[in-house]
Write an enzyme that holds these catalytic residues in place. Structure first.
Site, PDB file in Angstrom:
ATOM      1  N   SER A   2      70.046  15.612 -11.232  1.00  0.00           N
ATOM      2  CA  SER A   2      69.644  16.128 -12.550  1.00  0.00           C
ATOM      3  C   SER A   2      70.824  15.961 -13.490  1.00  0.00           C
ATOM      4  CB  SER A   2      69.292  17.614 -12.435  1.00  0.00           C
ATOM      5  OG  SER A   2      69.182  18.186 -13.722  1.00  0.00           O
TER       6      SER A   2
ATOM      7  N   TYR B 211      71.529  25.814  -9.569  1.00  0.00           N
ATOM      8  CA  TYR B 211      70.880  24.491  -9.648  1.00  0.00           C
ATOM      9  C   TYR B 211      71.914  23.390  -9.936  1.00  0.00           C
ATOM     10  CZ  TYR B 211      67.366  21.055 -11.271  1.00  0.00           C
ATOM     11  OH  TYR B 211      66.578  19.940 -11.444  1.00  0.00           O
TER      12      TYR B 211
ATOM     13  N   LYS C 136      72.954  20.151  -7.603  1.00  0.00           N
ATOM     14  CA  LYS C 136      72.799  18.758  -8.031  1.00  0.00           C
ATOM     15  C   LYS C 136      74.151  18.028  -8.080  1.00  0.00           C
ATOM     16  CE  LYS C 136      68.298  18.888  -8.490  1.00  0.00           C
ATOM     17  NZ  LYS C 136      67.419  18.159  -7.572  1.00  0.00           N
TER      18      LYS C 136
HETATM   19  P1  NDP Z   1      57.959  20.428  -9.242  1.00  0.00           P
HETATM   20  O1  NDP Z   1      58.245  21.891  -9.222  1.00  0.00           O
HETATM   21  O2  NDP Z   1      56.814  19.926 -10.056  1.00  0.00           O
HETATM   22  O3  NDP Z   1      57.785  19.898  -7.740  1.00  0.00           O
HETATM   23  C1  NDP Z   1      58.729  20.240  -6.752  1.00  0.00           C
HETATM   24  C2  NDP Z   1      58.336  19.591  -5.447  1.00  0.00           C
HETATM   25  O4  NDP Z   1      59.271  19.994  -4.442  1.00  0.00           O
HETATM   26  C3  NDP Z   1      56.960  20.016  -4.986  1.00  0.00           C
HETATM   27  O5  NDP Z   1      56.301  18.903  -4.433  1.00  0.00           O
HETATM   28  C4  NDP Z   1      57.257  21.039  -3.897  1.00  0.00           C
HETATM   29  O6  NDP Z   1      56.235  21.025  -2.938  1.00  0.00           O
HETATM   30  C5  NDP Z   1      58.553  20.493  -3.314  1.00  0.00           C
HETATM   31  N1  NDP Z   1      59.327  21.521  -2.624  1.00  0.00           N
HETATM   32  C6  NDP Z   1      59.952  22.593  -3.156  1.00  0.00           C
HETATM   33  N2  NDP Z   1      60.531  23.315  -2.186  1.00  0.00           N
HETATM   34  C7  NDP Z   1      60.276  22.680  -1.006  1.00  0.00           C
HETATM   35  C8  NDP Z   1      60.595  22.943   0.342  1.00  0.00           C
HETATM   36  N3  NDP Z   1      61.328  24.014   0.713  1.00  0.00           N
HETATM   37  N4  NDP Z   1      60.150  22.082   1.294  1.00  0.00           N
HETATM   38  C9  NDP Z   1      59.406  20.995   0.950  1.00  0.00           C
HETATM   39  N5  NDP Z   1      59.076  20.700  -0.327  1.00  0.00           N
HETATM   40  C10 NDP Z   1      59.502  21.541  -1.280  1.00  0.00           C
HETATM   41  O7  NDP Z   1      59.327  19.736  -9.669  1.00  0.00           O
HETATM   42  P2  NDP Z   1      59.620  18.358 -10.413  1.00  0.00           P
HETATM   43  O8  NDP Z   1      58.641  17.327 -10.000  1.00  0.00           O
HETATM   44  O9  NDP Z   1      59.816  18.649 -11.837  1.00  0.00           O
HETATM   45  O10 NDP Z   1      61.065  18.019  -9.805  1.00  0.00           O
HETATM   46  C11 NDP Z   1      61.252  17.115  -8.736  1.00  0.00           C
HETATM   47  C12 NDP Z   1      62.742  16.880  -8.574  1.00  0.00           C
HETATM   48  O11 NDP Z   1      63.285  16.394  -9.802  1.00  0.00           O
HETATM   49  C13 NDP Z   1      63.531  18.154  -8.231  1.00  0.00           C
HETATM   50  O12 NDP Z   1      64.570  17.846  -7.338  1.00  0.00           O
HETATM   51  C14 NDP Z   1      64.105  18.557  -9.575  1.00  0.00           C
HETATM   52  O13 NDP Z   1      65.289  19.298  -9.424  1.00  0.00           O
HETATM   53  C15 NDP Z   1      64.378  17.195 -10.198  1.00  0.00           C
HETATM   54  N6  NDP Z   1      64.459  17.233 -11.649  1.00  0.00           N
HETATM   55  C16 NDP Z   1      63.387  17.600 -12.423  1.00  0.00           C
HETATM   56  C17 NDP Z   1      63.507  17.614 -13.801  1.00  0.00           C
HETATM   57  C18 NDP Z   1      62.373  17.981 -14.704  1.00  0.00           C
HETATM   58  O14 NDP Z   1      62.597  18.020 -15.917  1.00  0.00           O
HETATM   59  N7  NDP Z   1      61.180  18.209 -14.215  1.00  0.00           N
HETATM   60  C19 NDP Z   1      64.776  17.271 -14.458  1.00  0.00           C
HETATM   61  C20 NDP Z   1      65.829  16.912 -13.552  1.00  0.00           C
HETATM   62  C21 NDP Z   1      65.663  16.883 -12.203  1.00  0.00           C
HETATM   63  P3  NDP Z   1      55.606  22.307  -2.190  1.00  0.00           P
HETATM   64  O15 NDP Z   1      55.670  23.462  -3.138  1.00  0.00           O
HETATM   65  O16 NDP Z   1      54.222  21.845  -1.854  1.00  0.00           O
HETATM   66  O17 NDP Z   1      56.449  22.487  -0.968  1.00  0.00           O
END
Ligand code: NDP
Length: 257
Positions: free
Chosen positions: A151, A165, A169
């Protein structure tokens, strides 16, 4: 199969096997779809079984091959089992995308031990566990692509309320550089992608007034899309990126330029 993805970018990954964590929604779902459209068999990993099934169905409907693997990325045993099952099923693992991530935002005086641990365990420990497990089959094949979703918060700048966070990262980028050096001789590249603000449930939770303020600070004057992050991942997963390792590509509409 090598088709243009939603973003129009074409890469041929046929014959390869990819694993994407956090594939049940958001950025991970887009990455899984893009890899599937590019011909890779995709192991979709997350905790939510129903949402994972939706991602798998979307990949299959587009003519690709995918399977769901329910797994909490913080569980060492569970991670090991998933990688073993993928290799047992498809014989190899070529591409690992460590995307699963969470936020638990609050200012430092109020941050609890649990909020710190939960974020570090998911974002950093989870990526470590999958990277360690995936290097076995990659070393055997002497080929691999590991892509860590970091990020701009941590990679390029601090962000108030995100000490946990940002630390996770920044740690992920440090791990990316070191593992890249460890594995470079074996033709395994390790890179990161640092998104800025991307339209997903994670940013949707921020509310309209904060998002409006954020948008005004982005030169592109908009949030990014999950497909635009997937495009950078596809490039790093491709043969074209074979000499890029230990790097981090920022995808933020110029926000930290
Ligand atoms: P979402 O919250 O939409 O999705 C997060 C995903 O991570 C879900 O599929 C969730 O699945 C999974 N997840 C969370 N915890 C666990 C766990 N313990 N085990 C397995 N799976 C897990 O997030 P985003 O799509 O927005 O973000 C995806 C990545 O991008 C992250 O690493 C985030 O930090 C990074 N990011 C996002 C930004 C943004 O603006 N959106 C900006 C910068 C970075 P489930 O709940 O089904 O387990």
């Amino acid at each position: 199969m090598s088709q243009a993805t939603t973003s129009g970018f074409t890469v041929d990954l046929s014959g390869q096997v990819a694993l994407v964590t956090g594939a049940s929604r958001g950025i991970g779902r887009s990455i899984a779809l893009a890899l599937g459209q590019s011909g890779a068999k995709v192991a979709c990993v997350a905790r939510n079984r129903d949402k994972l099934a939706e991602t798998v169905a979307a990949i299959t409907a587009a003519g690709g091959t995918a399977e769901a693997f329910e797994c909490d990325v913080t569980s060492s045993d569970s991670v090991t089992k998933v990688v073993e099952s993928v290799v047992e099923k498809w014989g190899q693992l070529d591409i690992l995308v460590n995307n699963a991530g969470i936020t638990r935002d609050t200012l430092i005086p109020r941050m609890t031990d649990e909020q710190w641990d939960e974020v570090l365990n998911t974002n950093l420990r989870g990526s470590f566990l999958f990277t360690r497990a995936a290097t076995g089959p990659m070393l055997q094949k002497r080929y691999g692509r590991i892509i860590n979703i970091a990020s701009v918060s941590g990679a390029n700048m601090g962000n108030p309320g995100q000490a946990n966070y940002s630390a996770s990262k920044a740690g992920l980028i440090g791990m990316t550089r070191t593992v890249a050096r460890e594995l470079a001789k074996r033709k395994i590249t390790v890179n990161a992608v640092a998104p800025g603000f991307i339209e997903t449930e994670m940013t949707g939770a921020m509310g309209d007034s904060i998002l409006g303020e954020i948008k005004s600070k982005i030169p592109a004057n908009r949030l990014g899309t999950a497909d635009e992050v997937a495009g950078a991942v596809l490039f790093l997963a491709s043969k074209a990126a074979g000499y890029i390792t230990g790097d981090c590509i920022t995808v933020d509409g110029g926000m930290t330029a």
